[in-house]
Write a protein that holds these residues in place. Structure first.
Motif, PDB file in Angstrom:
ATOM      1  N   SER A 299      80.462  73.533 -13.158  1.00  0.00           N
ATOM      2  CA  SER A 299      80.983  73.582 -11.783  1.00  0.00           C
ATOM      3  C   SER A 299      82.250  72.744 -11.656  1.00  0.00           C
TER       4      SER A 299
ATOM      5  N   VAL B  35      82.759  80.401 -12.106  1.00  0.00           N
ATOM      6  CA  VAL B  35      83.618  79.590 -12.969  1.00  0.00           C
ATOM      7  C   VAL B  35      84.436  80.471 -13.905  1.00  0.00           C
TER       8      VAL B  35
ATOM      9  N   THR C 128      76.946  80.462 -10.812  1.00  0.00           N
ATOM     10  CA  THR C 128      77.896  79.459 -11.313  1.00  0.00           C
ATOM     11  C   THR C 128      78.726  80.049 -12.434  1.00  0.00           C
TER      12      THR C 128
ATOM     13  N   ARG D  51      83.624  66.905  -9.963  1.00  0.00           N
ATOM     14  CA  ARG D  51      83.627  68.207  -9.283  1.00  0.00           C
ATOM     15  C   ARG D  51      83.975  68.027  -7.812  1.00  0.00           C
TER      16      ARG D  51
ATOM     17  N   GLU E 213      75.140  72.443 -15.510  1.00  0.00           N
ATOM     18  CA  GLU E 213      75.451  72.980 -14.179  1.00  0.00           C
ATOM     19  C   GLU E 213      76.577  72.177 -13.515  1.00  0.00           C
TER      20      GLU E 213
END
Length: 142
Positions: A93, A134, A130, A53, A89
């Motif tokens: 992300s 996304v 999130t 990420r 998570e």
């Protein structure tokens, strides 16, 4: 390993010098191999997704992650650790960051990234912010 590379990239926008060093030392490949070799270990997957990420904040590294099977590793991690909030998570992300431009977004969608994010959101394993961010990244024009 993955955690050290994650920390190296721990900036709002990855510095050019750090990006060059990550490419030079084959850092993306190291993360990809660690994730592949330790698929059942949630901590490795969380750190690997977090590193990918952060790498994806840099355009050159984003493309390199995409070409070096990083997207597939993230989707595999999400599938293997369906109930780990931390993996979900970080992985979701990462997919959002990897979807910043058209070429990498197409690869994310082709690998099943949208379905993985939607599933994590439905299970409540990722934050609403999130999920919203996304899922919107998948809809960018281009």
């Amino acid at each position: 390993g993955c955690g050290a590379l994650w920390n190296l990239a721990d900036k709002d926008a990855l510095a050019a010098a750090a990006a060059v060093e990550i490419l030079r030392t084959k850092g993306i490949k190291a993360v990809e191999q660690a994730m592949q070799g330790h698929l059942v270990i949630a901590e490795v997957q969380e750190q690997g997704c977090g590193a990918l990420r952060r790498f994806s904040d840099n355009a050159a590294l984003r493309v390199a992650v995409s070409l070096q099977r990083g997207i597939e590793r993230v989707v595999e991690a999400l599938g293997e650790h369906q109930w780990s909030e931390n993996v979900q998570e970080q992985g979701c992300s990462a997919l959002g960051s990897l979807s910043f431009d058209v070429s990498t977004r197409k690869r994310v969608l082709h690998a099943g990234g949208a379905a993985a994010v939607k599933e994590a959101a439905l299970k409540g394993l990722i934050s609403k912010s999130t999920a919203d961010r996304v899922l919107k990244s998948f809809e960018r024009p281009g």
